[in-house]
Design a protein around this motif. Structure first.
Motif, PDB file in Angstrom:
ATOM      1  N   GLY A 101      16.809 -20.683  60.540  1.00 45.04           N
ATOM      2  CA  GLY A 101      15.673 -19.528  60.694  1.00 45.04           C
ATOM      3  C   GLY A 101      16.361 -18.127  60.709  1.00 45.04           C
ATOM      4  O   GLY A 101      15.785 -17.364  60.690  1.00 45.04           O
ATOM      5  N   ARG A 102      17.901 -18.138  60.314  1.00 47.53           N
ATOM      6  CA  ARG A 102      18.421 -16.847  60.324  1.00 47.53           C
ATOM      7  C   ARG A 102      19.127 -16.567  59.109  1.00 47.53           C
ATOM      8  O   ARG A 102      19.086 -15.353  58.883  1.00 47.53           O
ATOM      9  N   ASN A 103      19.856 -17.448  58.557  1.00 47.33           N
ATOM     10  CA  ASN A 103      20.621 -17.081  57.366  1.00 47.33           C
ATOM     11  C   ASN A 103      21.669 -15.878  57.470  1.00 47.33           C
ATOM     12  O   ASN A 103      21.745 -15.079  56.910  1.00 47.33           O
ATOM     13  N   GLN A 104      22.396 -16.249  58.605  1.00 41.08           N
ATOM     14  CA  GLN A 104      23.153 -14.937  59.116  1.00 41.08           C
ATOM     15  C   GLN A 104      24.508 -15.309  58.467  1.00 41.08           C
ATOM     16  O   GLN A 104      25.244 -16.338  58.369  1.00 41.08           O
ATOM     17  N   LYS A 105      25.380 -14.158  58.506  1.00 41.38           N
ATOM     18  CA  LYS A 105      26.730 -13.999  58.073  1.00 41.38           C
ATOM     19  C   LYS A 105      27.198 -12.966  59.032  1.00 41.38           C
ATOM     20  O   LYS A 105      26.977 -11.937  58.774  1.00 41.38           O
ATOM     21  N   TYR A 106      28.663 -13.401  59.386  1.00 44.44           N
ATOM     22  CA  TYR A 106      29.356 -12.644  60.261  1.00 44.44           C
ATOM     23  C   TYR A 106      30.343 -12.184  59.334  1.00 44.44           C
ATOM     24  O   TYR A 106      30.918 -12.818  58.503  1.00 44.44           O
ATOM     25  N   ILE A 107      30.475 -10.962  58.879  1.00 42.88           N
ATOM     26  CA  ILE A 107      31.352 -10.259  57.880  1.00 42.88           C
ATOM     27  C   ILE A 107      32.224  -9.383  58.423  1.00 42.88           C
ATOM     28  O   ILE A 107      31.808  -8.748  59.512  1.00 42.88           O
ATOM     29  N   GLN A 108      33.339  -8.913  58.024  1.00 46.49           N
ATOM     30  CA  GLN A 108      34.431  -8.027  58.379  1.00 46.49           C
ATOM     31  C   GLN A 108      35.458  -7.540  57.543  1.00 46.49           C
ATOM     32  O   GLN A 108      35.491  -8.300  56.387  1.00 46.49           O
ATOM     33  N   ASP A 109      35.833  -6.429  57.651  1.00 46.22           N
ATOM     34  CA  ASP A 109      36.872  -5.832  56.863  1.00 46.22           C
ATOM     35  C   ASP A 109      38.128  -5.613  57.700  1.00 46.22           C
ATOM     36  O   ASP A 109      38.228  -6.402  58.936  1.00 46.22           O
ATOM     37  N   ALA A 110      39.098  -4.764  57.434  1.00 41.18           N
ATOM     38  CA  ALA A 110      40.164  -4.885  58.185  1.00 41.18           C
ATOM     39  C   ALA A 110      40.226  -3.990  59.593  1.00 41.18           C
ATOM     40  O   ALA A 110      40.989  -4.042  60.437  1.00 41.18           O
ATOM     41  N   THR A 111      38.840  -3.372  59.782  1.00 40.76           N
ATOM     42  CA  THR A 111      38.691  -2.551  60.918  1.00 40.76           C
ATOM     43  C   THR A 111      37.439  -3.014  61.849  1.00 40.76           C
ATOM     44  O   THR A 111      37.667  -3.152  63.108  1.00 40.76           O
ATOM     45  N   VAL A 112      36.490  -3.347  61.197  1.00 36.96           N
ATOM     46  CA  VAL A 112      35.183  -3.698  62.064  1.00 36.96           C
ATOM     47  C   VAL A 112      34.251  -4.875  61.530  1.00 36.96           C
ATOM     48  O   VAL A 112      34.860  -5.340  60.378  1.00 36.96           O
ATOM     49  N   GLY A 113      33.665  -5.162  62.305  1.00 40.02           N
ATOM     50  CA  GLY A 113      32.711  -6.483  61.732  1.00 40.02           C
ATOM     51  C   GLY A 113      31.324  -5.941  61.895  1.00 40.02           C
ATOM     52  O   GLY A 113      30.764  -5.077  62.602  1.00 40.02           O
ATOM     53  N   ILE A 114      30.298  -6.881  61.330  1.00 39.74           N
ATOM     54  CA  ILE A 114      28.784  -6.685  61.416  1.00 39.74           C
ATOM     55  C   ILE A 114      28.226  -7.913  61.117  1.00 39.74           C
ATOM     56  O   ILE A 114      28.914  -8.710  60.426  1.00 39.74           O
ATOM     57  N   LEU A 115      26.935  -8.020  61.751  1.00 39.19           N
ATOM     58  CA  LEU A 115      26.208  -9.246  61.561  1.00 39.19           C
ATOM     59  C   LEU A 115      25.035  -9.079  60.573  1.00 39.19           C
ATOM     60  O   LEU A 115      24.381  -8.061  60.927  1.00 39.19           O
ATOM     61  N   VAL A 116      25.383  -9.814  59.233  1.00 42.38           N
ATOM     62  CA  VAL A 116      24.084  -9.786  58.664  1.00 42.38           C
ATOM     63  C   VAL A 116      22.971 -10.843  58.809  1.00 42.38           C
ATOM     64  O   VAL A 116      23.232 -11.921  58.942  1.00 42.38           O
ATOM     65  N   ASP A 117      21.838 -10.324  59.213  1.00 46.03           N
ATOM     66  CA  ASP A 117      20.692 -11.185  59.660  1.00 46.03           C
ATOM     67  C   ASP A 117      19.468 -11.184  58.432  1.00 46.03           C
ATOM     68  O   ASP A 117      18.817 -10.252  58.444  1.00 46.03           O
ATOM     69  N   ASP A 118      19.594 -12.324  57.831  1.00 47.25           N
ATOM     70  CA  ASP A 118      18.714 -12.357  56.632  1.00 47.25           C
ATOM     71  C   ASP A 118      17.457 -13.390  56.804  1.00 47.25           C
ATOM     72  O   ASP A 118      17.518 -14.536  56.191  1.00 47.25           O
ATOM     73  N   SER A 119      16.816 -13.405  57.868  1.00 47.10           N
ATOM     74  CA  SER A 119      15.784 -14.276  58.141  1.00 47.10           C
ATOM     75  C   SER A 119      14.749 -14.481  57.205  1.00 47.10           C
ATOM     76  O   SER A 119      14.086 -15.547  57.144  1.00 47.10           O
ATOM     77  N   ALA A 120      14.607 -13.363  56.176  1.00 41.50           N
ATOM     78  CA  ALA A 120      13.895 -13.555  55.041  1.00 41.50           C
ATOM     79  C   ALA A 120      14.170 -14.240  53.815  1.00 41.50           C
ATOM     80  O   ALA A 120      13.528 -14.721  52.971  1.00 41.50           O
ATOM     81  N   GLY A 121      15.478 -14.845  54.087  1.00 36.73           N
ATOM     82  CA  GLY A 121      16.374 -15.405  53.139  1.00 36.73           C
ATOM     83  C   GLY A 121      16.207 -14.765  51.567  1.00 36.73           C
ATOM     84  O   GLY A 121      16.336 -15.441  50.617  1.00 36.73           O
ATOM     85  N   LEU A 122      16.529 -13.374  51.597  1.00 37.03           N
ATOM     86  CA  LEU A 122      16.466 -12.757  50.490  1.00 37.03           C
ATOM     87  C   LEU A 122      17.995 -12.850  49.791  1.00 37.03           C
ATOM     88  O   LEU A 122      18.041 -12.743  48.569  1.00 37.03           O
ATOM     89  N   ILE A 123      19.021 -13.273  50.564  1.00 39.53           N
ATOM     90  CA  ILE A 123      20.290 -13.670  50.318  1.00 39.53           C
ATOM     91  C   ILE A 123      20.253 -15.035  49.730  1.00 39.53           C
ATOM     92  O   ILE A 123      20.474 -15.693  50.507  1.00 39.53           O
ATOM     93  N   THR A 124      20.323 -15.287  48.432  1.00 42.28           N
ATOM     94  CA  THR A 124      20.109 -16.754  47.799  1.00 42.28           C
ATOM     95  C   THR A 124      21.390 -17.146  47.276  1.00 42.28           C
ATOM     96  O   THR A 124      21.689 -18.376  47.191  1.00 42.28           O
ATOM     97  N   THR A 125      22.348 -16.232  47.295  1.00 43.79           N
ATOM     98  CA  THR A 125      23.870 -16.870  46.870  1.00 43.79           C
ATOM     99  C   THR A 125      24.221 -17.515  47.990  1.00 43.79           C
ATOM    100  O   THR A 125      24.192 -17.006  49.233  1.00 43.79           O
TER     101      THR A 125
END
Length: 582
Positions: A336-360
């Protein structure tokens, strides 16, 4: 005398009861007790917009989910509802207390959706059935939000509700054209009860704008906005009715309109003001004037090439992220969330795609780029809500988690939020050799400080639910989260919790200098002064240098200016350090 007069008045009102008294649902709010909620409880408000009183004995309000067929019932406390009088039904409370409702006239326990659903007012207490109940027992029906399959008229209220928005019948509850799509707007919840000042509905002409909500900020992808209209006690027509409508957009040319269909406004990013007014057949304004105004903004994107720049844009900003980050943990849409935890060298962020727009499809170690969407705050966590698919420029990347302490995290949660980090020497207070992990449970952990480890992922996503809670000090890899300013961490797998004491362990006396580095030579030393090797990773997790440390030095002349992660290995022990090259 006053008592006698009151009884006489009530007798007259009861004598005037009718079976079709115009009692309506005037307000619906389902965000009670959520993060940022206006009130602690959900509520349903009804209103007598008619001219005679109505006895509510034996009546109820009932709720079902947007596509549900099961109706939850709250019986109304018997009362004689006078013309212009409101009646407040308090429903379930959420887990984050806010402001208490005014004294409710009836109380139920229905946990309503904060965004979309359907409510009916019926003159019986029997639970209704089906997705869209009908019959003479239905006094009023409102489908709120965008997706319910039960409503009056051409559609539901049309705007998704939130923790700070309720569906509100126009003109203080007086408008009722039997069309949820035009009878309602959204606004800041303001609950009213039988003690609220009586509000008698006028028979004078009126015009109101039902959508969009005033001062709303819309997606940069918006190319057209339909401005909804609601007209009462006035026949809009071309010469054959009471008159018509004049309107302007941003103070431009005056346009004459001979119906009440929505006004289509072509848009690009920017601010808009739409003004509407009722006029007679001679184009003269009514006296007194009857008009309405709505302002809205189509947002612009903030461009960002780093996650630090994304976070700096702030909550509610719309961001076009063109950089590349690494996925540390991916949760499927099936949860129900389609979440991705992502980060680069300094910070991170939570991508919350409950609508399912990220199909990749993304997995840990994949690169992620081309993110567009809006930043929101959920229980203190900054989340990126996308409005399109993302791209996967690479796979198999390595994230070397930064070694931190629980004190580091507690002192600056935002610096570590949604990042994968390593905490060494952690002990689980409940680790007694027999206790096992259960889902959605907090566990106290300690290094030199105490914090919370939470099992916030289900058994379909992680493999340690039901496994024994580790005993004794150990090193763990965890994702950092928070709950309204209180730090908590979570693991991605059992492997994250069963690292060797040497895994990513701090090397005794390790020193890497100078840092920041302006020259070509990077120096290393340790207490053991044994053979040492390093691997250097860029912000994308790509290995850019692998070398042995010779005479306590490594030449890094081939590395460009930027931020890197250095993984150092000595006698089977490893440590990570952040390196800045100027």
């Amino acid at each position: 005398m006053k008592k006698s007069y009151l009884f006489t008045l009530l007798f007259a009102l009861v004598a005037g009861f009718t079976s079709n008294a115009q009692v309506v649902i005037s307000q619906i709010y389902g965000g009670g007790g959520n993060s940022g909620a206006t009130y602690t409880n959900d509520f349903i408000e009804i209103f007598n917009r008619g001219t005679v009183a109505q006895d509510l004995t034996g009546w109820s309000v009932q709720y079902a989910s947007a596509t549900g067929t099961s109706w939850a019932v709250t019986n109304l406390t018997p009362v004689v509802l006078l013309p212009g009088q409101y009646y407040l039904v308090q429903e379930a409370a959420g887990g984050t207390p806010s402001v208490a409702l005014p004294t409710p006239d009836a109380t139920g326990t229905i946990a309503m959706s904060g965004t979309t659903g359907k409510v009916i007012l019926v003159n019986v207490t029997t639970a209704q059935t089906g997705v869209n109940p009908t019959g003479t027992q239905i006094i009023d029906k409102v489908g709120f939000g965008t997706t319910p399959n039960g409503f009056e008229g051409t559609g539901p209220t049309g705007t998704v509700l939130s923790n700070s928005l309720s569906a509100q019948r126009l003109n203080a509850g007086c408008v009722d054209a039997d069309n949820n799509a035009t009878d309602f707007t959204t606004g800041t919840p303001s609950a009213r009860n039988t003690l609220t000042t009586i509000s008698i509905c006028s028979t004078a002409p009126s015009i109101a704008i039902t959508s969009p909500a005033n001062a709303v900020i819309l997606s940069p992808e918006t190319t057209n906005v339909n401005v909804g209209l609601s007209v009462s006690n006035f026949n809009v027509a071309n010469g054959t009715g009471d008159g018509h409508i004049h309107y302007t957009i941003n103070g431009g040319a005056l346009v004459m309109k001979y119906d009440t269909t929505p006004i289509a406004v072509p848009t690009t990013p920017g601010a808009y003001t739409v003004y509407v007014e009722l006029v007679d057949n001679a184009h003269a304004a009514l006296v007194p004037a009857k008009n309405a105004t709505v302002t809205f903004t189509v947002a612009s994107y903030t461009n960002a090439v780093t996650l630090a720049a994304v976070r700096a844009a702030g909550v509610n900003a719309w961001v076009n992220y063109t950089g590349t980050s690494i996925v540390s943990f991916s949760r499927p849409l099936s949860t129900g969330r389609n979440q991705k935890y992502i980060q680069d060298a300094t910070v991170g962020i939570l991508v919350d795609d409950s609508a399912g727009l990220i199909t990749t499809t993304f997995a840990a170690g994949d690169g992620i780029s081309s993110l567009r969407g809006q930043l929101i705050n959920f229980n203190g966590v900054m989340e990126f809500v996308p409005n399109q698919d993302a791209t996967k420029p690479s796979t198999g990347n390595v994230i070397a988690p930064q070694v931190v302490t629980l004190a580091d995290i507690a002192a600056n949660i935002d610096a570590y939020e949604s990042r994968l980090v390593q905490i060494n020497g952690v002990t689980f207070a409940a680790g007694d050799g027999t206790a096992v992990f259960t889902v959605n449970t907090d566990y106290v952990i300690n290094d030199l400080n105490a914090s919370v480890f939470r099992t916030m992922f289900p058994t379909t996503e992680v493999d340690y639910i039901g496994a024994a809670i580790p005993q004794g000090p150990r090193n763990i890899s965890v994702l950092v989260s928070e709950n309204n300013g209180v730090a908590r961490v979570a693991a991605r797998s059992l492997a994250d919790l069963t690292l060797s004491r040497n895994d990513f362990d701090a090397i005794d006396g390790l020193s890497m200098y100078p840092n920041p580095l302006s020259g070509k030579i990077l120096n290393f030393s340790s207490a053991a002064n044994a053979d040492m090797s390093i691997k250097v990773y860029d912000v994308l997790g790509k290995e850019v240098l692998s070398s042995k440390v010779i005479n306590n030095t490594v030449v890094v002349s081939n590395l460009n200016s930027g931020v890197y992660i250095v993984k150092i290995t000595e006698e089977g022990k490893t440590a990570t350090r952040k390196l800045i090259i100027r």
